[in-house]
Design an enzyme around this catalytic site. Structure first.
Site, PDB file in Angstrom:
ATOM      1  N   HIS A  83       0.845  -1.200   0.000  1.00  0.00           N
ATOM      2  CA  HIS A  83       0.000   0.000   0.000  1.00  0.00           C
ATOM      3  C   HIS A  83       0.882   1.253   0.000  1.00  0.00           C
ATOM      4  O   HIS A  83       0.725   2.144  -0.848  1.00  0.00           O
ATOM      5  CB  HIS A  83      -0.942   0.006   1.209  1.00  0.00           C
ATOM      6  CG  HIS A  83      -1.564   1.339   1.472  1.00  0.00           C
ATOM      7  ND1 HIS A  83      -2.514   1.886   0.631  1.00  0.00           N
ATOM      8  CD2 HIS A  83      -1.348   2.259   2.446  1.00  0.00           C
ATOM      9  CE1 HIS A  83      -2.870   3.080   1.097  1.00  0.00           C
ATOM     10  NE2 HIS A  83      -2.175   3.335   2.194  1.00  0.00           N
ATOM     11  N   ASP A 112       7.727  20.796 -26.969  1.00  0.00           N
ATOM     12  CA  ASP A 112       7.818  19.452 -26.363  1.00  0.00           C
ATOM     13  C   ASP A 112       8.835  19.524 -25.242  1.00  0.00           C
ATOM     14  O   ASP A 112       9.398  20.586 -24.970  1.00  0.00           O
ATOM     15  CB  ASP A 112       8.223  18.397 -27.409  1.00  0.00           C
ATOM     16  CG  ASP A 112       7.705  17.007 -27.028  1.00  0.00           C
ATOM     17  OD1 ASP A 112       7.899  16.601 -25.871  1.00  0.00           O
ATOM     18  OD2 ASP A 112       7.100  16.344 -27.872  1.00  0.00           O
ATOM     19  N   TRP A 147       7.252   0.118   3.899  1.00  0.00           N
ATOM     20  CA  TRP A 147       7.686   0.835   2.696  1.00  0.00           C
ATOM     21  C   TRP A 147       9.107   1.357   2.849  1.00  0.00           C
ATOM     22  O   TRP A 147       9.727   1.761   1.887  1.00  0.00           O
ATOM     23  CB  TRP A 147       6.710   1.951   2.310  1.00  0.00           C
ATOM     24  CG  TRP A 147       6.879   3.260   3.034  1.00  0.00           C
ATOM     25  CD1 TRP A 147       6.331   3.598   4.221  1.00  0.00           C
ATOM     26  CD2 TRP A 147       7.636   4.395   2.601  1.00  0.00           C
ATOM     27  NE1 TRP A 147       6.703   4.869   4.569  1.00  0.00           N
ATOM     28  CE2 TRP A 147       7.501   5.387   3.588  1.00  0.00           C
ATOM     29  CE3 TRP A 147       8.415   4.688   1.476  1.00  0.00           C
ATOM     30  CZ2 TRP A 147       8.112   6.638   3.507  1.00  0.00           C
ATOM     31  CZ3 TRP A 147       9.025   5.927   1.393  1.00  0.00           C
ATOM     32  CH2 TRP A 147       8.869   6.890   2.398  1.00  0.00           C
ATOM     33  N   SER A 183      13.668   5.661 -13.667  1.00  0.00           N
ATOM     34  CA  SER A 183      12.589   6.379 -14.355  1.00  0.00           C
ATOM     35  C   SER A 183      12.504   7.815 -13.853  1.00  0.00           C
ATOM     36  O   SER A 183      12.422   8.764 -14.642  1.00  0.00           O
ATOM     37  CB  SER A 183      11.259   5.645 -14.119  1.00  0.00           C
ATOM     38  OG  SER A 183      10.179   6.469 -14.448  1.00  0.00           O
ATOM     39  N   SER A 184      12.542   7.985 -12.536  1.00  0.00           N
ATOM     40  CA  SER A 184      12.402   9.333 -11.978  1.00  0.00           C
ATOM     41  C   SER A 184      13.592  10.203 -12.340  1.00  0.00           C
ATOM     42  O   SER A 184      13.438  11.404 -12.584  1.00  0.00           O
ATOM     43  CB  SER A 184      12.278   9.263 -10.453  1.00  0.00           C
ATOM     44  OG  SER A 184      11.080   8.624 -10.106  1.00  0.00           O
ATOM     45  N   HIS A 267      13.131  11.689   3.390  1.00  0.00           N
ATOM     46  CA  HIS A 267      12.471  12.942   3.755  1.00  0.00           C
ATOM     47  C   HIS A 267      12.419  13.942   2.614  1.00  0.00           C
ATOM     48  O   HIS A 267      11.355  14.543   2.398  1.00  0.00           O
ATOM     49  CB  HIS A 267      12.988  13.568   5.039  1.00  0.00           C
ATOM     50  CG  HIS A 267      11.888  14.408   5.621  1.00  0.00           C
ATOM     51  ND1 HIS A 267      10.885  13.884   6.400  1.00  0.00           N
ATOM     52  CD2 HIS A 267      11.558  15.694   5.417  1.00  0.00           C
ATOM     53  CE1 HIS A 267      10.010  14.819   6.681  1.00  0.00           C
ATOM     54  NE2 HIS A 267      10.390  15.932   6.097  1.00  0.00           N
ATOM     55  N   GLU A 269      11.958  13.051  -0.160  1.00  0.00           N
ATOM     56  CA  GLU A 269      10.867  12.428  -0.917  1.00  0.00           C
ATOM     57  C   GLU A 269       9.511  13.014  -0.524  1.00  0.00           C
ATOM     58  O   GLU A 269       8.645  13.230  -1.376  1.00  0.00           O
ATOM     59  CB  GLU A 269      10.888  10.909  -0.687  1.00  0.00           C
ATOM     60  CG  GLU A 269       9.701  10.130  -1.245  1.00  0.00           C
ATOM     61  CD  GLU A 269       9.752   9.966  -2.756  1.00  0.00           C
ATOM     62  OE1 GLU A 269      10.687  10.488  -3.388  1.00  0.00           O
ATOM     63  OE2 GLU A 269       8.850   9.317  -3.305  1.00  0.00           O
ATOM     64  N   TYR A 271       8.897  15.966   0.358  1.00  0.00           N
ATOM     65  CA  TYR A 271       8.749  17.263  -0.323  1.00  0.00           C
ATOM     66  C   TYR A 271       8.650  17.092  -1.822  1.00  0.00           C
ATOM     67  O   TYR A 271       8.023  17.901  -2.508  1.00  0.00           O
ATOM     68  CB  TYR A 271       9.892  18.203   0.096  1.00  0.00           C
ATOM     69  CG  TYR A 271       9.738  18.547   1.552  1.00  0.00           C
ATOM     70  CD1 TYR A 271       8.776  19.472   1.963  1.00  0.00           C
ATOM     71  CD2 TYR A 271      10.456  17.880   2.526  1.00  0.00           C
ATOM     72  CE1 TYR A 271       8.577  19.727   3.298  1.00  0.00           C
ATOM     73  CE2 TYR A 271      10.259  18.128   3.867  1.00  0.00           C
ATOM     74  CZ  TYR A 271       9.317  19.052   4.246  1.00  0.00           C
ATOM     75  OH  TYR A 271       9.089  19.301   5.577  1.00  0.00           O
ATOM     76  N   SER A 282      -1.088  26.785  -6.361  1.00  0.00           N
ATOM     77  CA  SER A 282      -0.683  28.160  -6.663  1.00  0.00           C
ATOM     78  C   SER A 282      -1.156  28.608  -8.040  1.00  0.00           C
ATOM     79  O   SER A 282      -1.194  29.811  -8.324  1.00  0.00           O
ATOM     80  CB  SER A 282       0.840  28.302  -6.593  1.00  0.00           C
ATOM     81  OG  SER A 282       1.300  27.942  -5.320  1.00  0.00           O
ATOM     82  N   HIS A 316      15.065  13.158  11.866  1.00  0.00           N
ATOM     83  CA  HIS A 316      13.921  13.260  12.784  1.00  0.00           C
ATOM     84  C   HIS A 316      13.066  11.992  12.716  1.00  0.00           C
ATOM     85  O   HIS A 316      12.204  11.795  13.554  1.00  0.00           O
ATOM     86  CB  HIS A 316      13.103  14.547  12.544  1.00  0.00           C
ATOM     87  CG  HIS A 316      12.336  14.588  11.265  1.00  0.00           C
ATOM     88  ND1 HIS A 316      12.164  15.747  10.551  1.00  0.00           N
ATOM     89  CD2 HIS A 316      11.680  13.646  10.567  1.00  0.00           C
ATOM     90  CE1 HIS A 316      11.446  15.498   9.480  1.00  0.00           C
ATOM     91  NE2 HIS A 316      11.132  14.232   9.471  1.00  0.00           N
ATOM     92  N   HIS A 317      13.316  11.166  11.706  1.00  0.00           N
ATOM     93  CA  HIS A 317      12.647   9.851  11.662  1.00  0.00           C
ATOM     94  C   HIS A 317      13.326   8.864  12.601  1.00  0.00           C
ATOM     95  O   HIS A 317      12.865   7.739  12.744  1.00  0.00           O
ATOM     96  CB  HIS A 317      12.693   9.282  10.239  1.00  0.00           C
ATOM     97  CG  HIS A 317      11.882  10.070   9.263  1.00  0.00           C
ATOM     98  ND1 HIS A 317      10.551   9.834   9.026  1.00  0.00           N
ATOM     99  CD2 HIS A 317      12.215  11.122   8.473  1.00  0.00           C
ATOM    100  CE1 HIS A 317      10.107  10.686   8.127  1.00  0.00           C
ATOM    101  NE2 HIS A 317      11.092  11.483   7.769  1.00  0.00           N
ATOM    102  N   THR A 342       7.171  26.833   4.640  1.00  0.00           N
ATOM    103  CA  THR A 342       5.878  26.200   4.352  1.00  0.00           C
ATOM    104  C   THR A 342       4.745  27.110   4.798  1.00  0.00           C
ATOM    105  O   THR A 342       3.752  27.297   4.068  1.00  0.00           O
ATOM    106  CB  THR A 342       5.793  24.837   5.080  1.00  0.00           C
ATOM    107  OG1 THR A 342       7.013  24.135   4.863  1.00  0.00           O
ATOM    108  CG2 THR A 342       4.649  24.014   4.566  1.00  0.00           C
ATOM    109  N   LYS A 345       4.028  29.988   2.453  1.00  0.00           N
ATOM    110  CA  LYS A 345       3.153  29.653   1.323  1.00  0.00           C
ATOM    111  C   LYS A 345       1.688  29.734   1.741  1.00  0.00           C
ATOM    112  O   LYS A 345       0.849  30.265   1.005  1.00  0.00           O
ATOM    113  CB  LYS A 345       3.447  28.232   0.823  1.00  0.00           C
ATOM    114  CG  LYS A 345       4.714  28.120   0.016  1.00  0.00           C
ATOM    115  CD  LYS A 345       4.866  26.702  -0.495  1.00  0.00           C
ATOM    116  CE  LYS A 345       6.198  26.478  -1.145  1.00  0.00           C
ATOM    117  NZ  LYS A 345       6.458  27.286  -2.330  1.00  0.00           N
ATOM    118  N   ARG A 464       1.852   1.412  14.819  1.00  0.00           N
ATOM    119  CA  ARG A 464       1.550   1.210  13.403  1.00  0.00           C
ATOM    120  C   ARG A 464       1.990  -0.207  13.013  1.00  0.00           C
ATOM    121  O   ARG A 464       2.790  -0.840  13.699  1.00  0.00           O
ATOM    122  CB  ARG A 464       2.259   2.257  12.553  1.00  0.00           C
ATOM    123  CG  ARG A 464       3.768   2.155  12.591  1.00  0.00           C
ATOM    124  CD  ARG A 464       4.461   3.381  12.041  1.00  0.00           C
ATOM    125  NE  ARG A 464       4.151   3.613  10.644  1.00  0.00           N
ATOM    126  CZ  ARG A 464       4.818   4.480   9.866  1.00  0.00           C
ATOM    127  NH1 ARG A 464       5.812   5.194  10.365  1.00  0.00           N
ATOM    128  NH2 ARG A 464       4.495   4.661   8.610  1.00  0.00           N
TER     129      ARG A 464
END
Lengths: 562, 125
Positions: A83, A112, A147, A183-184, A267, A269, A271, A282, A316-317, A342, A345, A464
């Site tokens: 998931h 293009d 994950w 790919s990314s 992390h 990731e 963002y 925006s 922080h994780h 943040t 914004k 969790r």
């Protein structure tokens, strides 16, 4: 810069066999057109969204009641791992890349992407990477280590004669994410070069649409963050299959190395997953408030600041693993700091809406929903930066609530906003606004019913990833609520799919510019011609299409000079 | 569908370099609805009115020439379709699957990968 004009000449009839690339299927599978590839990214992303959503429903069904027996423990591990993996790697990134592919060249007045074949290559890698990952279910060996695939749990064996993940489960994850990483990286390189080299004359970096800005920052983040994950994965594969010991404490390795490498990708990731959503919002807020964006420069550069800071917060994780005090202080501070750009914004978005002539169409509703939900996700994220608090709720359902408020309440709502906003450009048809509003409210209620109780579950101590729980811990009602909410979200997704099908079949003609919008993608036909623009436009302000439509009050003529 | 004859007619120079260098704008240009020229005209008129002067007119003329550029065939400027990106991506996935499935699959994957990379490189564009 010399530009070219597309000549519309009368066509002649060829008497010859069609090439494969001219058949309907051949056209799609050989395409190098950014718009077709963008749609393919979007469709693939939504397919995997449905897959990941069904996995979520299985999880919530299992946890709806205490002592649940819907899934066996091993299958449950596979389902919750897939998931998370599916939603992050196969839904959010592809869908955001899909928007970027379709919209960015149009927004910057290009014909293009810079590297069309590499663009196609990136898409096919994504598709095969997704199939590769999901095919693990066919072998009964889907990834099952979460994950983030923590070592040494993901090793073949952890310590003496203790089997951790002896089968191929972890291999599918490690190789699949490597494939998706390639790919990314191809996609990111393409975005960076496209934005830097193919902007229309006059579109300085200070006039770029904010969505393009955020895609640019996201691309840089991907380029710098992904190598860390790839390295981590290769080291783990070497541990698993070549007898190395990078993560095995008993042999001189260090399992925490995995966590450092993973989160120095993981992390940024987060963002990567949220910045393009900021960009979508925006774009939508000014159009539906009939005002220019408030504080363009702050929004753009706060995105850059978030990008830089996102590389300084990973540990922080890991507060609970026993970091030195100085490291805890540093990462707590940097995590709190990132809240500043943040919040900038959010204030800018509120100021954009303030005093505007607001139109509450579906894209605007979803964008407003995004602000509210992301604010909750941001605030409980800031709470997680407080080390003593983090000790109490680490690895509990509070963290699950946080990530879902950010990624579902935030990114997914922005993605829906983007679909409702740009669907007329994609197809030339409007979506049913009434059904879209139903979709919004059902989703909004469902997501709060699902994820808000998870804060309380976490504070009450529910970890969790647990397979089930006994009935006497006070978690029963909260879990039941969350499960009902998940199915309500499912109803929302069904409404969305009905709307898509209905609109494709019999949607009202949209015209080229149904929202009276400001940016260049609306200065083309809907859907755009293959070459996008008959003639490359010249840009003189941040709202080039607005200038063209309203020359007497064009931005470049009046107050706003950039 | 575009015939070979059309493809051969690839470009038509509509602005000669002399005119661009001299900064003289062509008076008979009709902008299309999508054209940036219409913007440019709107832009140049007030500029000319407010600043006047030969230098300004020359600059505007040059910009206009650049904006108009060449008339080209769509098939020329747009990227051509290709099956090779798919083939290379599939081959890479096959190689990685071979890492799990065994040496035979891995070798087949490597052969496919080499063949598809060569095919991509040799493709006529």
């Amino acid at each position: 810069m010399a530009t070219s004009t597309i000549g519309e000449r009368a066509t002649t009839i060829d008497v010859r066999r069609k090439r494969f690339s001219e058949t309907y299927i051949g056209e799609w599978i050989t395409t190098t057109d950014h718009k077709q590839l963008g749609l393919m990214y979007l469709i693939t992303g939504f397919f995997f969204f449905v897959v990941g959503g069904m996995e979520a429903l299985l999880i919530r069904t299992q946890l709806a009641l205490p002592n649940g027996k819907v899934l066996d423990p091993d299958t449950y591990n596979q389902i919750f791992t897939m998931h998370g993996t599916t939603m992050i790697f196969l839904f959010v990134i592809p869908v955001l890349s899909g928007f970027g592919n379709y919209i960015v060249p149009l927004m910057i007045g290009a014909r293009d992407m810079a590297y069309p074949r590499m663009n196609a290559f990136g898409f096919w890698l994504l598709l095969f990477g997704g199939i590769f990952m999901q095919s693990s279910f066919l072998f009964g060996q889907a990834p099952n280590g979460g994950w983030f695939m923590y070592a040494p749990l993901s090793e073949l064996a952890a310590g003496h004669a203790f089997q951790a993940t002896p089968h191929m489960n972890a291999d599918f994850w490690l190789l699949g994410t490597t494939l998706l990483g390639i790919s990314s990286i191809t996609g990111s390189l393409n975005f960076v070069v496209t934005v830097f080299k193919l902007r229309a004359p006059g579109m300085s970096i200070n006039r770029m649409p904010l969505f393009t800005w955020m895609i640019l920052v996201m691309s840089f983040l991907l380029l710098f963050a992904l190598p860390s994950l790839t390295v981590a994965s290769v080291l783990l594969l070497l541990d698993r299959h070549m007898g190395a010991h990078f993560y095995q404490y008993g042999s001189g390795g260090d399992p925490l190395l995995w966590q450092h490498l993973f989160w120095s990708f993981g992390h940024p990731e987060v963002y990567i997953l949220i910045l393009p959503a900021f960009g979508i919002v925006s774009e939508i807020l000014p159009v539906f408030s009939r005002k220019p964006i408030f504080g363009y420069t702050f929004i753009a550069w706060s995105g850059v600041a978030i990008g830089f800071l996102s590389f300084t917060v990973w540990a922080h994780h890991m507060f609970a693993v026993g970091l030195p005090s100085i490291a805890q202080a540093f990462f707590a501070t940097s995590t709190t700091l990132i809240a500043i750009p943040t919040a900038v914004k959010i204030f800018n978005w509120l100021a954009t809406i303030w005093g505007g002539k607001i139109r509450f169409n579906a894209p605007m509703l979803f964008a407003l929903g995004f602000i509210a939900m992301f604010l909750i996700g941001g605030l409980n994220g800031a709470a997680l930066a407080v080390v003593p608090f983090d000790y109490q709720i680490t690895d509990s359902y509070f963290v699950v609530a946080h990530i879902h408020y950010v990624l579902f309440g935030g990114t997914a709502l922005a993605v829906f906003a983007g679909i409702y906003y740009w669907f007329p450009k994609f197809t030339g048809k409007l979506m049913d606004d009434r059904l879209a509003k139903w979709h919004f409210w059902v989703t909004f209620i469902g997501l709060n019913l699902t994820f808000f109780p998870m804060h309380l579950m976490g504070i009450l101590g529910m970890p969790r990833r647990v397979y089930t729980y006994p009935a006497n811990l006070g978690w029963n009602d909260l879990n039941a609520m969350a499960s009902v909410g998940a199915f309500i979200i499912g109803v929302g997704v069904i409404l969305f799919m009905i709307n898509i099908i209905k609109s494709l079949k019999a949607g009202q003609a949209a015209g080229d510019d149904p929202w009276d919008a400001y940016t260049l993608e609306w200065d083309t036909t809907s859907p755009p011609k293959k070459y996008n623009f008959l003639e490359i436009p010249v840009v003189r302000s941040r709202r080039p299409f607005y200038d063209k439509k309203y020359p007497d009050i064009a931005d470049w003529k009046n107050v706003i000079k950039h | 569908m575009v015939s070979q004859e059309q493809k051969d007619h690839v470009e038509q120079q509509v602005v000669d370099e002399q005119e661009e260098d001299a900064g003289v704008s062509s008076p008979d240009t009709t902008p299309t609805p999508d054209s940036a020229l219409s913007d440019d005209k709107q832009e140049s008129q007030p500029e000319a009115a407010t600043t006047g002067g030969q230098q300004q007119a020359v600059r505007t003329g040059k910009r206009r020439g650049r904006a108009r550029g060449r008339l080209v065939n769509a098939e020329e400027v747009m990227p051509k379709p290709s099956l090779w990106p798919l083939a290379v991506a599939f081959s890479i996935a096959f190689v990685l699957f071979g890492v799990i499935a065994g040496l035979v699959v891995l070798v087949i994957g490597v052969i496919l990968l080499v063949a598809s990379i060569v095919g991509w490189i040799l493709e006529r564009r």
